[in-house]
Design a protein around this motif. Structure first.
Motif, PDB file in Angstrom:
ATOM      1  N   ASP A 167       0.777  -1.170   0.059  1.00  0.00           N
ATOM      2  CA  ASP A 167       0.209  -0.025   0.028  1.00  0.00           C
ATOM      3  C   ASP A 167       0.784   1.330   0.123  1.00  0.00           C
ATOM      4  N   PHE A 168       0.978   1.790  -1.198  1.00  0.00           N
ATOM      5  CA  PHE A 168       2.085   3.002  -1.187  1.00  0.00           C
ATOM      6  C   PHE A 168       1.528   4.012  -0.424  1.00  0.00           C
ATOM      7  N   ASP A 169       0.175   4.339  -0.115  1.00  0.00           N
ATOM      8  CA  ASP A 169      -0.366   5.360   0.520  1.00  0.00           C
ATOM      9  C   ASP A 169       0.385   5.320   2.099  1.00  0.00           C
ATOM     10  N   LYS A 170       0.382   4.301   2.442  1.00  0.00           N
ATOM     11  CA  LYS A 170       0.934   4.178   3.773  1.00  0.00           C
ATOM     12  C   LYS A 170       2.454   4.039   3.951  1.00  0.00           C
ATOM     13  N   CYS A 171       3.257   4.311   3.076  1.00  0.00           N
ATOM     14  CA  CYS A 171       4.681   3.718   3.028  1.00  0.00           C
ATOM     15  C   CYS A 171       5.314   5.041   3.141  1.00  0.00           C
ATOM     16  N   PRO A 172       6.549   5.064   3.715  1.00  0.00           N
ATOM     17  CA  PRO A 172       7.260   6.492   4.152  1.00  0.00           C
ATOM     18  C   PRO A 172       7.666   6.987   2.547  1.00  0.00           C
ATOM     19  N   THR A 173       8.417   8.248   2.803  1.00  0.00           N
ATOM     20  CA  THR A 173       8.733   8.859   1.765  1.00  0.00           C
ATOM     21  C   THR A 173      10.352   9.203   1.637  1.00  0.00           C
ATOM     22  N   LEU A 174      10.684   9.221   0.143  1.00  0.00           N
ATOM     23  CA  LEU A 174      12.196   9.497  -0.083  1.00  0.00           C
ATOM     24  C   LEU A 174      12.165  10.733  -0.763  1.00  0.00           C
ATOM     25  N   PHE A 175      13.292  11.639  -0.574  1.00  0.00           N
ATOM     26  CA  PHE A 175      13.211  12.917  -1.381  1.00  0.00           C
ATOM     27  C   PHE A 175      13.811  12.631  -2.863  1.00  0.00           C
ATOM     28  N   VAL A 176      13.111  13.075  -3.966  1.00  0.00           N
ATOM     29  CA  VAL A 176      13.660  12.996  -5.349  1.00  0.00           C
ATOM     30  C   VAL A 176      13.999  14.700  -5.472  1.00  0.00           C
ATOM     31  N   PRO A 177      15.114  14.774  -6.057  1.00  0.00           N
ATOM     32  CA  PRO A 177      16.270  13.918  -6.200  1.00  0.00           C
ATOM     33  C   PRO A 177      17.174  13.591  -5.104  1.00  0.00           C
ATOM     34  N   GLY A 178      17.560  12.406  -5.165  1.00  0.00           N
ATOM     35  CA  GLY A 178      18.598  11.984  -4.231  1.00  0.00           C
ATOM     36  C   GLY A 178      18.878  10.455  -3.968  1.00  0.00           C
ATOM     37  N   ASP A 179      19.893  10.266  -3.600  1.00  0.00           N
ATOM     38  CA  ASP A 179      20.222   8.620  -3.309  1.00  0.00           C
ATOM     39  C   ASP A 179      19.334   8.283  -2.295  1.00  0.00           C
ATOM     40  N   TRP A 180      19.020   6.901  -2.232  1.00  0.00           N
ATOM     41  CA  TRP A 180      18.240   6.505  -1.028  1.00  0.00           C
ATOM     42  C   TRP A 180      19.129   6.100   0.079  1.00  0.00           C
ATOM     43  N   ASN A 181      20.564   6.037  -0.209  1.00  0.00           N
ATOM     44  CA  ASN A 181      21.591   5.435   1.039  1.00  0.00           C
ATOM     45  C   ASN A 181      21.557   6.437   2.021  1.00  0.00           C
ATOM     46  N   ASN A 223      27.821   2.864  -4.286  1.00  0.00           N
ATOM     47  CA  ASN A 223      26.892   2.403  -5.442  1.00  0.00           C
ATOM     48  C   ASN A 223      25.381   3.060  -4.984  1.00  0.00           C
ATOM     49  N   TYR A 224      25.670   4.243  -4.918  1.00  0.00           N
ATOM     50  CA  TYR A 224      24.423   5.240  -4.609  1.00  0.00           C
ATOM     51  C   TYR A 224      23.207   5.015  -5.427  1.00  0.00           C
ATOM     52  N   GLY A 225      21.913   4.267  -4.930  1.00  0.00           N
ATOM     53  CA  GLY A 225      20.819   4.086  -5.708  1.00  0.00           C
ATOM     54  C   GLY A 225      19.515   5.007  -5.619  1.00  0.00           C
ATOM     55  N   GLY A 226      18.742   4.966  -6.675  1.00  0.00           N
ATOM     56  CA  GLY A 226      17.695   5.935  -6.452  1.00  0.00           C
ATOM     57  C   GLY A 226      17.535   6.526  -7.632  1.00  0.00           C
ATOM     58  N   ILE A 227      16.426   7.628  -7.481  1.00  0.00           N
ATOM     59  CA  ILE A 227      16.259   8.591  -8.697  1.00  0.00           C
ATOM     60  C   ILE A 227      17.109   9.612  -7.999  1.00  0.00           C
ATOM     61  N   THR A 228      18.445   9.861  -8.760  1.00  0.00           N
ATOM     62  CA  THR A 228      19.217  10.654  -8.136  1.00  0.00           C
ATOM     63  C   THR A 228      18.959  12.102  -8.700  1.00  0.00           C
ATOM     64  N   ARG A 229      18.479  12.120  -9.878  1.00  0.00           N
ATOM     65  CA  ARG A 229      18.628  13.587 -10.450  1.00  0.00           C
ATOM     66  C   ARG A 229      16.866  14.264 -10.634  1.00  0.00           C
ATOM     67  N   ASP A 230      17.021  15.132 -11.173  1.00  0.00           N
ATOM     68  CA  ASP A 230      15.529  15.830 -11.319  1.00  0.00           C
ATOM     69  C   ASP A 230      14.361  15.168 -12.182  1.00  0.00           C
ATOM     70  N   VAL A 231      13.528  15.082 -11.705  1.00  0.00           N
ATOM     71  CA  VAL A 231      12.292  14.315 -12.678  1.00  0.00           C
ATOM     72  C   VAL A 231      11.292  15.505 -13.002  1.00  0.00           C
ATOM     73  N   SER A 232      10.847  15.701 -14.413  1.00  0.00           N
ATOM     74  CA  SER A 232      10.045  16.750 -14.805  1.00  0.00           C
ATOM     75  C   SER A 232       9.242  16.505 -15.958  1.00  0.00           C
ATOM     76  N   ILE A 233       7.975  16.883 -15.964  1.00  0.00           N
ATOM     77  CA  ILE A 233       6.988  16.726 -17.088  1.00  0.00           C
ATOM     78  C   ILE A 233       6.884  17.578 -18.071  1.00  0.00           C
ATOM     79  N   VAL A 234       7.472  17.620 -19.111  1.00  0.00           N
ATOM     80  CA  VAL A 234       7.891  18.852 -20.299  1.00  0.00           C
ATOM     81  C   VAL A 234       6.494  18.747 -20.997  1.00  0.00           C
ATOM     82  N   GLU A 235       5.901  19.893 -21.368  1.00  0.00           N
ATOM     83  CA  GLU A 235       5.013  20.181 -22.298  1.00  0.00           C
ATOM     84  C   GLU A 235       5.781  20.907 -23.467  1.00  0.00           C
TER      85      GLU A 235
END
Ligand code: GCB
Length: 597
Positions: free
Chosen positions: A72-86, A183-195
């Motif tokens: 259940d994603f709703d009840k899960c903790p959060t990680l900051f993006v961008p950033g490694d999880w480690n 070996n840093y894992g995760g979404i380490t850089r920006d994520v964006s929606i481009v129109e």
């Protein structure tokens, strides 16, 4: 069963200057070491059949309450993006495996005909991306951007982007299993929606033509149905307007005659506003113009010999002990380079964040960019080669308009052998086919001579294919004590500029002792003094990038109370304090600056 192919990746350059919605921020996450959300109990990928109703990528909550759901994603903790999880959660410090990210978002297009893309600056290492339960694609490689079109999948109300990132190391990967960095894992850089509009300017190359100070050359490329259009390239400050017409593939070559260009250089980081526009799109950015070439053993910037006063950098913020990702991180690292009297950086050992080269453009710092072809890649494996070549292409595509970037490096410390040399030759050929204006190099190795123990020989068949011979050497650290430097004689037979891509040794910031006590600042300081004297004797020496600006995390470094999981070769410690050797290099660079004025 239906096989999901995913959507093709699209190349869109200059994302930072486009209209975007940032998806940076908090993403819910699930740690999934067994990849339960991806494979069924027969180890078949669940996304093969998106209608099975299983798999975390669906992120759907059944209305039928009797259906079993074990996440259940709703009840899960959060990680900051961008950033490694480690560095965000202590229990993830050493984690190598899969983590699922989920982000909900709404988006309203400004025009119903517009197209939408999702762009990831990078995620390490293998990434599966899903929007509203549909697979966009799988991307391999931890340090390059990727983009998928999402126009047809976007919903009016809530959208769910689910991303599975897996940072397990792989023997056939690029890099391979063995490296000297975290070996840093995760979404380490920006994520964006481009129109963008239905047809848009996807790509362009705008740089001085090789060897010319009076012609800007390159191309522009449109993406969309309306491929053949008039495209205008404007440089207002030069009062220059050029019009080209794209062909049926959306491509047009550009040639812009220019008079009296104010050339970009470290002491004059002049950038021009450049605008590219067509009927359906318009995009601008700041671009600098300079020439870079070699002549004999000289490196010429804008036709003038230059000495590259550099330093190696890992993409890490030492104070945070995590991947650098923000503009502030980039600013901190490059400010230190300036304090060192540097004019050049080696961004080791993989493509760094796009904001590094952009800031280097503004600050007047020359840049070496590198692929993660490091140590012992599987040279004979075709898919490993293709992976490496793709990462190189994506890096060149992203940074080809940066005046600061002057060198593409193919590899670091790779063992001489036929398969390896062929691999690197093909990489170099490919780089030259994509970009004829910049220089090619690689960090190579030296070897000894049994009869003459103080001879250090630079001999590598790949050296014939590079513009600048770069090698790493660790005399005084892995090889004897600092005083050994005084006896060394380098044997380099190439009539090319020579640079030292690495040298150095470790010190724990704040640890003091005599010059022969390893790990003290005095040892490192003495090592720098002897190394600089030794290296200055190389007649073809045209630059150097000692290893390294800051201490950085490495799982290979165990010594308690000294290393504690950190490589201590930084000139700056984990708390941002400069070690004694920093000042030795700073003073040497001041002298070199005056010498080459
Ligand atoms: C090297 C590698 C670098 C290491 C360094 C060291 O030669 O290229 O990645 O971190 O030595 O500290 O041993």
């Amino acid at each position: 069963m239906m096989m999901i192919q995913g959507f093709a990746q699209t190349n869109i350059i200059n994302v930072p200057n486009r209209e975007t919605l940032s998806l940076n921020g908090k993403w819910n996450y699930i740690i999934d070491p067994y990849e339960t959300g991806y494979f069924d109990y027969r180890y078949e990928p669940l996304d093969k059949d998106p209608n099975s109703g299983k798999g975390f990528f669906l992120d759907q909550h059944p209305t039928d309450k009797s259906q079993l759901l074990e996440y259940d994603f709703d009840k899960c903790p959060t990680l900051f993006v961008p950033g490694d999880w480690n560095s965000q959660d202590n229990k993830l410090l050493y984690y190598e495996g899969s983590i699922w990210y989920r982000r909900l978002f709404t988006y309203k297009k400004s025009n119903s005909n517009n197209r939408l893309f999702v762009n990831f600056g990078a995620a390490n290492y293998e990434t599966d991306v899903y929007l509203n339960g549909k697979k966009l694609g799988k991307h391999i490689g931890g340090f390059t951007p990727f983009t998928y079109e999402i126009t047809s999948l976007l919903k009016e109300d809530m959208n769910s982007m689910v991303v599975k990132v897996d940072n397990k190391r792989k023997r056939d990967g690029v890099p391979t299993l063995n490296t000297d960095w975290w070996n840093y894992g995760g979404i380490t850089r920006d994520v964006s929606i481009v129109e963008v509009q239905a047809t848009f300017i996807a790509d362009y190359s705008i740089q001085l033509k090789k060897g010319s100070k009076t012609e800007i050359a390159g191309y522009v490329k449109l993406n969309g149905a309306d491929k053949s259009q008039k495209v205008k390239i404007e440089i207002p400050e030069l009062k220059s307007i050029t019009e080209v017409t794209t062909n049926a593939e959306g491509m047009a070559a550009i040639s812009i005659p220019v008079k009296k260009l104010d050339l970009w250089a470290p002491e004059n980081p002049k950038l021009y506003n450049v605008t590219v526009s067509c009927k359906t799109d318009k995009i601008s950015e700041k671009i600098g113009f300079r020439t870079i070439e070699t002549r004999g053993t000289d490196i010429l910037l804008n036709g003038k010999p230059i000495f590259l006063r550099g330093i190696c950098i890992h993409e890490e913020n030492p104070m945070r002990g995590g991947r650098a990702y923000s503009k502030e991180d980039a600013q901190m690292l490059l400010n230190w380079v300036k304090e060192l009297n540097g004019n050049y950086v080696r961004l080791a050992h993989y493509p760094h964040n796009e904001n590094m080269a952009r800031l280097a453009d503004e600050m007047g710092i020359l840049v070496w960019e590198e692929t993660p072809v490091y140590w012992t890649i599987l040279w004979e494996n075709q898919s490993t080669y293709e992976n490496a070549e793709q990462q190189l292409s994506d890096l060149i595509s992203r940074d080809k308009n940066r005046a600061s970037v002057i060198i593409w490096s193919m590899a670091n410390e790779t063992p001489v052998g036929e398969a390896r040399t062929n691999f690197l030759k093909n990489m170099a050929k490919h780089a030259r086919s994509l970009d004829s204006t910049r220089l090619i190099s690689a960090a190579m190795e030296i070897h000894g001579n049994k009869e003459k123990p103080f001879d250090k020989i630079v001999e590598d068949p790949f050296a014939d294919y590079v513009d600048i011979v770069n090698f790493n050497e660790y005399v005084g650290w892995y090889d004897g004590l600092p005083e050994k430097c005084d006896k060394i004689n380098f044997v380099i037979k190439y009539n090319k500029p020579v640079m030292i891509s690495e040298f150095g040794g470790s010190a724990l910031q704040g640890m003091h002792g005599d010059t022969l006590t390893r790990w003290t600042e005095e040892y490192q300081e003495n090592l720098y003094q002897h190394s600089l004297k030794m290296l200055s004797k190389i007649p073809q020496l045209r630059g150097m990038t000692p290893w390294i600006l800051c201490d950085f995390r490495s799982p290979r470094r165990f010594l308690p109370n000294i290393q504690d999981g950190w490589n201590r070769k930084g000139l700056i410690g984990q708390n941002g304090t400069k070690k004694k050797a920093f000042f030795v290099l700073r003073d040497f660079y001041k002298q070199m600056e005056l010498k080459y004025k």
